[in-house]
Design a protein around this motif. Structure first.
Motif, mmCIF file in Angstrom:
data_model
loop_
_atom_site.group_PDB
_atom_site.id
_atom_site.type_symbol
_atom_site.label_atom_id
_atom_site.label_comp_id
_atom_site.label_asym_id
_atom_site.label_seq_id
_atom_site.Cartn_x
_atom_site.Cartn_y
_atom_site.Cartn_z
ATOM 1 N N LEU A 147 0.820 -1.211 0.000
ATOM 2 C CA LEU A 147 0.000 0.000 0.000
ATOM 3 C C LEU A 147 0.854 1.261 0.000
ATOM 4 C CD1 LEU A 147 -2.894 1.095 0.111
ATOM 5 C CD2 LEU A 147 -2.756 1.036 2.610
ATOM 6 N N THR A 148 1.888 1.294 0.825
ATOM 7 C CA THR A 148 2.738 2.485 0.879
ATOM 8 C C THR A 148 3.504 2.683 -0.425
ATOM 9 O OG1 THR A 148 4.485 1.181 1.959
ATOM 10 C CG2 THR A 148 2.996 2.413 3.385
ATOM 11 N N ALA A 149 3.902 1.582 -1.069
ATOM 12 C CA ALA A 149 4.625 1.688 -2.345
ATOM 13 C C ALA A 149 3.726 2.269 -3.430
ATOM 14 C CB ALA A 149 5.149 0.317 -2.760
ATOM 15 N N ILE A 150 2.470 1.825 -3.474
ATOM 16 C CA ILE A 150 1.528 2.338 -4.482
ATOM 17 C C ILE A 150 1.286 3.826 -4.258
ATOM 18 C CG2 ILE A 150 -0.815 2.173 -5.388
ATOM 19 C CD1 ILE A 150 -0.801 -0.765 -4.381
ATOM 20 N N ALA A 151 0.979 4.205 -2.994
ATOM 21 C CA ALA A 151 0.695 5.603 -2.694
ATOM 22 C C ALA A 151 1.907 6.491 -2.975
ATOM 23 C CB ALA A 151 0.269 5.744 -1.234
ATOM 24 N N ALA A 152 3.094 6.008 -2.620
ATOM 25 C CA ALA A 152 4.304 6.796 -2.848
ATOM 26 C C ALA A 152 4.534 7.049 -4.335
ATOM 27 C CB ALA A 152 5.502 6.070 -2.234
ATOM 28 N N LYS A 153 4.287 6.035 -5.146
ATOM 29 C CA LYS A 153 4.497 6.188 -6.592
ATOM 30 C C LYS A 153 3.547 7.221 -7.176
ATOM 31 C CE LYS A 153 4.559 3.548 -10.905
ATOM 32 N NZ LYS A 153 4.391 2.206 -11.523
ATOM 33 N N VAL A 154 2.280 7.167 -6.779
ATOM 34 C CA VAL A 154 1.291 8.108 -7.306
ATOM 35 C C VAL A 154 1.574 9.526 -6.818
ATOM 36 C CG1 VAL A 154 -1.155 8.749 -7.294
ATOM 37 C CG2 VAL A 154 -0.505 6.353 -7.499
ATOM 38 N N MET A 155 1.988 9.662 -5.561
ATOM 39 C CA MET A 155 2.205 10.978 -4.977
ATOM 40 C C MET A 155 3.588 11.550 -5.260
ATOM 41 S SD MET A 155 -0.599 11.786 -3.425
ATOM 42 C CE MET A 155 -2.019 11.197 -2.480
ATOM 43 N N GLY A 156 4.421 10.771 -5.933
ATOM 44 C CA GLY A 156 5.779 11.256 -6.198
ATOM 45 C C GLY A 156 6.558 11.442 -4.917
ATOM 46 N N ALA A 157 6.435 10.474 -4.007
ATOM 47 C CA ALA A 157 7.058 10.591 -2.684
ATOM 48 C C ALA A 157 7.784 9.299 -2.325
ATOM 49 C CB ALA A 157 5.985 10.915 -1.644
ATOM 50 N N LYS A 158 8.347 9.273 -1.131
ATOM 51 C CA LYS A 158 9.019 8.077 -0.631
ATOM 52 C C LYS A 158 8.367 7.629 0.674
ATOM 53 C CE LYS A 158 13.583 9.132 -2.607
ATOM 54 N NZ LYS A 158 15.024 9.345 -2.304
ATOM 55 N N PRO A 159 8.194 6.328 0.887
ATOM 56 C CA PRO A 159 7.645 5.840 2.158
ATOM 57 C C PRO A 159 8.529 6.265 3.316
ATOM 58 C CG PRO A 159 7.643 4.091 0.511
ATOM 59 C CD PRO A 159 8.456 5.214 -0.060
ATOM 60 N N ALA A 160 7.897 6.645 4.430
ATOM 61 C CA ALA A 160 8.651 7.090 5.600
ATOM 62 C C ALA A 160 8.368 6.193 6.799
ATOM 63 C CB ALA A 160 8.320 8.545 5.921
ATOM 64 N N THR A 161 7.189 6.293 7.383
ATOM 65 C CA THR A 161 6.870 5.509 8.573
ATOM 66 C C THR A 161 5.528 4.801 8.392
ATOM 67 O OG1 THR A 161 5.677 7.343 9.640
ATOM 68 C CG2 THR A 161 8.056 7.185 10.035
ATOM 69 N N SER A 162 5.301 3.760 9.205
ATOM 70 C CA SER A 162 4.001 3.074 9.202
ATOM 71 C C SER A 162 3.782 2.441 10.572
ATOM 72 C CB SER A 162 3.951 2.005 8.114
ATOM 73 O OG SER A 162 4.914 0.992 8.343
ATOM 74 N N THR A 163 2.551 2.575 11.090
ATOM 75 C CA THR A 163 2.191 1.982 12.377
ATOM 76 C C THR A 163 0.757 1.484 12.331
ATOM 77 O OG1 THR A 163 1.480 4.144 13.243
ATOM 78 C CG2 THR A 163 3.741 3.441 13.727
ATOM 79 N N TRP A 164 0.501 0.385 13.065
ATOM 80 C CA TRP A 164 -0.854 -0.140 13.216
ATOM 81 C C TRP A 164 -1.351 0.208 14.608
ATOM 82 C CZ3 TRP A 164 -3.825 -2.681 9.532
ATOM 83 C CH2 TRP A 164 -3.162 -3.022 8.340
ATOM 84 N N ASN A 165 -2.543 0.763 14.678
ATOM 85 C CA ASN A 165 -3.132 1.121 15.961
ATOM 86 C C ASN A 165 -3.787 -0.113 16.581
ATOM 87 O OD1 ASN A 165 -5.118 2.069 17.942
ATOM 88 N ND2 ASN A 165 -4.691 4.118 17.174
ATOM 89 N N ASP A 166 -3.288 -0.544 17.737
ATOM 90 C CA ASP A 166 -3.812 -1.763 18.361
ATOM 91 C C ASP A 166 -5.257 -1.605 18.825
ATOM 92 O OD1 ASP A 166 -1.443 -3.123 17.980
ATOM 93 O OD2 ASP A 166 -0.622 -2.573 19.943
#
Length: 400
Positions: free
Chosen positions: A278-297
């Motif tokens: 998901l982060t790779a797809i969004a980064a490609k469309v937004m012209g950005a690089k993945p930074a952080t990711s967290t799941w809320n328990d």
């Protein structure tokens, strides 16, 4: 002889008329007093000055005459509070005068009411209401009444609670609601300590519907994977009338349904693999690089950030950080071979991440902040393509 016959005839006619009168009188006596009629005035306006109110007057009439009245006022305890109190006063009817006294349900605040009712089809109420030590002048002109059916329809409150939804298109898999008797409400809330949920703060304040129905609805957010078990447990708690799912904060236009297949492991979502994709797809469309990711328990949401050069002032070499939240769940309660991902609207923040010393920026100084991220819908389309998924058709209320 002729005169005698005429006299007898008149006597018989008179006797017949008298019998008819007696019969009608007996019929009227048997019919009894005119039937009672109940009418409501439910648009009375601000009866307590600046305090927000929800109020109505219920009248019982016989032959068009008011024989009894009830004033029901639900009000905010202060102009700055969402908590409500309520009083109901049986009003003594003395011609145009309506009066009564009592106290509020919650704070036991003394109340006295003195009103003058005038009019026919359009009715006015004028006078005063004393709540505690505060006197309020009442002036409520041009009120129209409604019947029982119309009044009850105006009082219906839809809490969207569904105990057994067929899928998660009208309700959210993470949004839970519990309808509970008021005397059990506080204990129910306390029982959620340690359950790792997020309670909707506005649902813990007593509202008018709770004061009138005797039941209060608590809403909270929980990881969709834990929601079914928690709902089943809550249904057995003291005072609980109903427990289930309710509407949430995500928009179905931002939802994608896809086959669980490769994204599942041991019957559960492979979070690491899904996050990476998901982060790779969004980064490609937004012209950005993945930074952080967290799941809320607690809520089961994934929040990830992307970074890219800010276009506000390219010469300053600033960084724009995009934050996106997503929720993933089976498409219906009880498990499924399909999943749904809801994508939140990205938020944007610009910072200076160059070597120290760094520039500092304040939040927006007024007006509507211009969005700096691009092609948000393009991100949703790209995710749908990558997942071989379907998007929601709002017009037809079905998956495309």
């Amino acid at each position: 002889m002729r005169a005698l016959m005429i006299g007898c005839t008149l006597a018989l006619v008179g006797a017949g008329s008298w019998s008819a009168v007696q019969a009608q009188t007996a019929k009227d006596a048997k019919a009894g007093p005119p039937a009672s009629e109940v009418r409501y005035f439910n648009t009375l306006g601000d009866l307590l000055g600046e305090l927000p109110v929800d109020t109505f007057i219920k009248e019982t009439r016989q032959g068009g005459k008011v024989v009894s009245a009830l004033l029901d006022v639900c009000y905010s305890v202060s102009t700055s509070s969402d908590r409500k109190d309520r009083f109901t006063i049986d009003l003594k009817v003395d011609g145009e005068k309506l009066s009564g006294s009592g106290q509020s349900m919650e704070n036991k605040t003394p109340v006295t009411v003195s009103l003058i009712r005038k009019g026919g089809k359009s009715v006015s109420f004028d006078g005063k209401i004393t709540l505690g030590g505060h006197l309020t002048s009442v002036s409520s002109p041009d009120n129209s009444d409604v019947d029982e059916k119309e009044f009850q329809q105006s009082q219906v409150v839809d809490d969207d609670l569904s105990e057994a939804p067929k899928d998660f298109t009208l309700v959210s898999p993470q949004s839970v609601a519990v309808r509970v008797k008021r005397e059990n409400f506080a204990e129910l809330v306390k029982s959620l300590k340690g359950q790792n949920v997020q309670i909707a703060l506005d649902s813990i304040a007593t509202d008018c519907n709770a004061l009138r129905s005797g039941e209060q609805v608590l809403r909270f957010f929980v990881d969709p994977a834990r929601a079914p078990g928690l709902i089943a447990s809550l249904k057995t708690a003291s005072g609980v009338v109903a427990a289930g799912w309710t509407s949430g904060t995500y928009d179905m236009e931002r939802a994608i349904r896809f086959a669980a297949g490769d994204w599942s492991q041991a019957g559960k979502l492979n979070r690491d693999r899904f996050t990476s994709a998901l982060t790779a797809i969004a980064a490609k469309v937004m012209g950005a690089k993945p930074a952080t990711s967290t799941w809320n328990d607690a809520t089961g949401e994934l929040t990830f950030t992307l970074k890219r050069p800010s276009q506000l002032a390219p010469a300053l070499d600033l960084t724009e950080t995009l934050e996106i939240t997503a929720l993933v769940s089976p498409d219906k309660p009880g498990g499924s071979d399909r999943l749904i991902v809801w994508l939140g609207v990205p938020s944007s923040k610009t910072t200076d991440e160059t070597a120290s010393p760094q520039l500092q920026f304040s939040e927006s100084s007024g007006g509507e902040e211009e969005s700096t991220f691009n092609d948000d819908d393009g991100m949703i389309k790209a995710v749908a393509t990558e997942l071989k998924g379907q998007r929601w058709d709002t017009d037809k209320a079905t998956w495309k």
